[in-house]
Design an enzyme around this catalytic site. Structure first.
Site, PDB file in Angstrom:
ATOM      1  N   THR A   1     -48.892  10.614  64.966  1.00 52.71           N
ATOM      2  CA  THR A   1     -48.245  11.996  64.364  1.00 52.71           C
ATOM      3  C   THR A   1     -47.103  11.356  63.506  1.00 52.71           C
ATOM      4  O   THR A   1     -46.513  10.337  63.798  1.00 52.71           O
ATOM      5  CB  THR A   1     -47.672  12.947  65.402  1.00 52.71           C
ATOM      6  N   GLY A   2     -46.875  12.151  62.412  1.00 48.49           N
ATOM      7  CA  GLY A   2     -45.711  11.630  61.559  1.00 48.49           C
ATOM      8  C   GLY A   2     -45.834  10.409  60.943  1.00 48.49           C
ATOM      9  O   GLY A   2     -45.119   9.256  61.020  1.00 48.49           O
TER      10      GLY A   2
ATOM     11  N   SER B   1     -47.039   9.504  57.594  1.00 50.47           N
ATOM     12  CA  SER B   1     -47.073   9.382  56.107  1.00 50.47           C
ATOM     13  C   SER B   1     -46.037   8.336  55.668  1.00 50.47           C
ATOM     14  O   SER B   1     -46.251   8.016  54.349  1.00 50.47           O
ATOM     15  CB  SER B   1     -46.860  10.922  55.404  1.00 50.47           C
TER      16      SER B   1
ATOM     17  N   ILE C   1     -41.676   4.811  60.440  1.00 51.70           N
ATOM     18  CA  ILE C   1     -42.042   4.256  61.802  1.00 51.70           C
ATOM     19  C   ILE C   1     -43.621   4.619  62.121  1.00 51.70           C
ATOM     20  O   ILE C   1     -44.454   3.653  62.456  1.00 51.70           O
ATOM     21  CB  ILE C   1     -41.367   4.820  62.867  1.00 51.70           C
TER      22      ILE C   1
ATOM     23  N   SER D   1     -35.178   8.493  70.968  1.00 49.42           N
ATOM     24  CA  SER D   1     -34.153   8.081  70.079  1.00 49.42           C
ATOM     25  C   SER D   1     -32.885   7.595  71.218  1.00 49.42           C
ATOM     26  O   SER D   1     -32.839   8.243  72.320  1.00 49.42           O
ATOM     27  CB  SER D   1     -33.596   9.269  69.022  1.00 49.42           C
TER      28      SER D   1
ATOM     29  N   TYR E   1     -30.669  17.499  68.059  1.00 52.10           N
ATOM     30  CA  TYR E   1     -31.515  16.335  68.041  1.00 52.10           C
ATOM     31  C   TYR E   1     -31.460  15.497  69.322  1.00 52.10           C
ATOM     32  O   TYR E   1     -32.628  15.145  69.720  1.00 52.10           O
ATOM     33  CB  TYR E   1     -30.980  15.244  66.712  1.00 52.10           C
TER      34      TYR E   1
HETATM   35  P1  NAP Z   1     -39.332   9.768  58.614  1.00 49.95           P
HETATM   36  O1  NAP Z   1     -39.369   8.511  57.578  1.00 49.95           O
HETATM   37  O2  NAP Z   1     -38.411  10.972  58.267  1.00 49.95           O
HETATM   38  O3  NAP Z   1     -40.767  10.164  58.748  1.00 49.95           O
HETATM   39  C1  NAP Z   1     -41.077  11.204  59.689  1.00 49.95           C
HETATM   40  C2  NAP Z   1     -42.668  11.456  59.666  1.00 49.95           C
HETATM   41  O4  NAP Z   1     -42.732  12.816  60.622  1.00 49.95           O
HETATM   42  C3  NAP Z   1     -43.254  11.905  58.279  1.00 49.95           C
HETATM   43  O5  NAP Z   1     -44.538  11.282  58.311  1.00 49.95           O
HETATM   44  C4  NAP Z   1     -43.188  13.655  58.563  1.00 49.95           C
HETATM   45  O6  NAP Z   1     -44.027  13.906  57.423  1.00 49.95           O
HETATM   46  C5  NAP Z   1     -43.618  13.653  59.797  1.00 49.95           C
HETATM   47  N1  NAP Z   1     -43.246  14.986  60.445  1.00 49.95           N
HETATM   48  C6  NAP Z   1     -42.098  15.819  60.320  1.00 49.95           C
HETATM   49  N2  NAP Z   1     -42.330  17.074  60.632  1.00 49.95           N
HETATM   50  C7  NAP Z   1     -43.640  17.091  61.010  1.00 49.95           C
HETATM   51  C8  NAP Z   1     -44.569  18.163  61.687  1.00 49.95           C
HETATM   52  N3  NAP Z   1     -43.889  19.161  62.175  1.00 49.95           N
HETATM   53  N4  NAP Z   1     -45.716  17.811  61.960  1.00 49.95           N
HETATM   54  C9  NAP Z   1     -46.173  16.536  61.554  1.00 49.95           C
HETATM   55  N5  NAP Z   1     -45.654  15.567  60.787  1.00 49.95           N
HETATM   56  C10 NAP Z   1     -44.256  15.862  60.673  1.00 49.95           C
HETATM   57  O7  NAP Z   1     -38.821   9.248  60.008  1.00 49.95           O
HETATM   58  P2  NAP Z   1     -38.793   8.107  60.885  1.00 49.95           P
HETATM   59  O8  NAP Z   1     -37.492   7.253  60.816  1.00 49.95           O
HETATM   60  O9  NAP Z   1     -40.006   7.074  60.653  1.00 49.95           O
HETATM   61  O10 NAP Z   1     -38.932   8.641  62.295  1.00 49.95           O
HETATM   62  C11 NAP Z   1     -40.186   8.692  63.124  1.00 49.95           C
HETATM   63  C12 NAP Z   1     -39.776   8.911  64.524  1.00 49.95           C
HETATM   64  O11 NAP Z   1     -38.680   7.924  65.107  1.00 49.95           O
HETATM   65  C13 NAP Z   1     -38.969  10.405  64.750  1.00 49.95           C
HETATM   66  O12 NAP Z   1     -39.471  10.979  65.855  1.00 49.95           O
HETATM   67  C14 NAP Z   1     -37.656   9.980  64.801  1.00 49.95           C
HETATM   68  O13 NAP Z   1     -36.724  11.148  65.607  1.00 49.95           O
HETATM   69  C15 NAP Z   1     -37.743   8.639  65.641  1.00 49.95           C
HETATM   70  N6  NAP Z   1     -36.443   8.096  65.569  1.00 49.95           N
HETATM   71  C16 NAP Z   1     -35.832   7.492  64.353  1.00 49.95           C
HETATM   72  C17 NAP Z   1     -34.649   6.526  64.035  1.00 49.95           C
HETATM   73  C18 NAP Z   1     -34.372   6.112  62.782  1.00 49.95           C
HETATM   74  O14 NAP Z   1     -33.308   5.771  62.712  1.00 49.95           O
HETATM   75  N7  NAP Z   1     -35.175   6.218  61.704  1.00 49.95           N
HETATM   76  C19 NAP Z   1     -34.147   6.467  65.274  1.00 49.95           C
HETATM   77  C20 NAP Z   1     -34.588   6.838  66.277  1.00 49.95           C
HETATM   78  C21 NAP Z   1     -35.620   7.822  66.597  1.00 49.95           C
HETATM   79  P3  NAP Z   1     -43.995  15.293  56.645  1.00 49.95           P
HETATM   80  O15 NAP Z   1     -42.564  15.381  56.551  1.00 49.95           O
HETATM   81  O16 NAP Z   1     -44.731  14.963  55.587  1.00 49.95           O
HETATM   82  O17 NAP Z   1     -44.685  16.285  57.421  1.00 49.95           O
END
Ligand code: NAP
Length: 233
Positions: free
Chosen positions: A7-8, A10, A13, A129, A142
């Site tokens: 999931t997520g 696009s 990660i 996280s 969060y």
């Molecule tokens: P990102 O680049 O913002 O990507 C988030 C992804 O989730 C996008 O594909 C987004 O696509 C999708 N998404 C958001 N809401 C959604 C929904 N309701 N249904 C389906 N898809 C949804 O974030 P990322 O950094 O890769 O984060 C991925 C995961 O890692 C998250 O759970 C985040 O909390 C966790 N994380 C990230 C970090 C960091 O520093 N980056 C640190 C700790 C944990 P759309 O918006 O197009 O739907």
């Protein structure tokens, strides 16, 4: 061919996980809610990859898209950030945050778990996280949602371990994705300075941990929270 739904996926990660699992010979299904065009581009760039757009916070949409799907691995990665003092968060923001970061995990897991239990195989990987472990100022909701995902992982692992299903959690530190694009250059540099390994995490760092956890090499690991944070906590 083993099947994984991320999931997520696009961008960030999730996309890195899709590419890593495809390299490992998996049939990959990718999801997101909003950036559907981008999702289709991701799917087209990965041989055999299939796009399944739906909103993980919408239980009906989740069941319509993946209810009963036979998966070998589900990666609950879709997430949203919310930076705000706690007392300024609106009910709408709270609903969206918990809907995605917590209920999204529950919805997707419930939709595919019965088939894993019936086949006595499967791995669920939840992306939490470090803030779910330590708590973060101005990211209270969060942190609470991610903390709940960690507790969910530990509890479900106990419940479904006897059915041959593993449930694990990756707890990333600061990863270089769009989620951190709000940081100023100075904030970004300060963050990097605070990491013992002296760099931001890359999406690929999380993806390689996920590939390991999904593999037979991790067959005795369940209920665990794997920190991938460069030593930050
Ligand atoms: P990102 O680049 O913002 O990507 C988030 C992804 O989730 C996008 O594909 C987004 O696509 C999708 N998404 C958001 N809401 C959604 C929904 N309701 N249904 C389906 N898809 C949804 O974030 P990322 O950094 O890769 O984060 C991925 C995961 O890692 C998250 O759970 C985040 O909390 C966790 N994380 C990230 C970090 C960091 O520093 N980056 C640190 C700790 C944990 P759309 O918006 O197009 O739907």
């Amino acid at each position: 061919m083993k099947k994984v739904l991320i999931t997520g996926a696009s961008r960030g990660i999730g996309r890195a996980c899709a590419e890593e699992f495809a390299r490992g010979g998996w049939q990959v299904y990718v999801n997101c809610a909003r950036s559907v065009e981008l999702l289709r581009e991701v799917a087209e760039s990965i041989p055999g990859c299939i796009a399944l757009p739906f909103d993980v916070s919408d239980r009906g949409a989740v069941y319509d898209a993946i209810g009963g799907m036979e998966l070998d691995c589900l990666i609950n990665n879709a997430g949203k950030a919310l930076f705000s003092p706690f007392d300024a968060v609106t009910p709408e923001q709270e609903k969206e945050l918990y809907g995605t970061d917590l209920f999204g995990v529950l919805n997707c897991t419930r939709a595919v778990l019965p088939s894993m239990i019936r086949r006595r195989t499967g791995v669920i990987i939840n992306i939490a996280s470090m803030w779910g472990e330590t708590g973060a100022s101005c990211e209270v909701d969060y942190s609470a949602a991610k903390g709940a995902v960690i507790a969910f992982t530990k509890a479900l692992a106990k419940e479904v371990g006897p059915s041959g299903v593993r449930v694990v959690c990756i707890s990333p530190g600061a990863v270089d994705t769009d989620m951190n694009s709000r940081l100023t250059v100075r904030e970004y540099e300060e963050l990097v300075d605070s990491v013992p390994l002296e760099r931001m995490g890359l999406p690929e760092d999380i993806a390689s941990a996920a590939a390991f956890l999904a593999s037979e090499r991790a067959s005795y690991i369940t209920g665990s929270v794997i920190d991938v944070n460069g030593g930050l906590i």
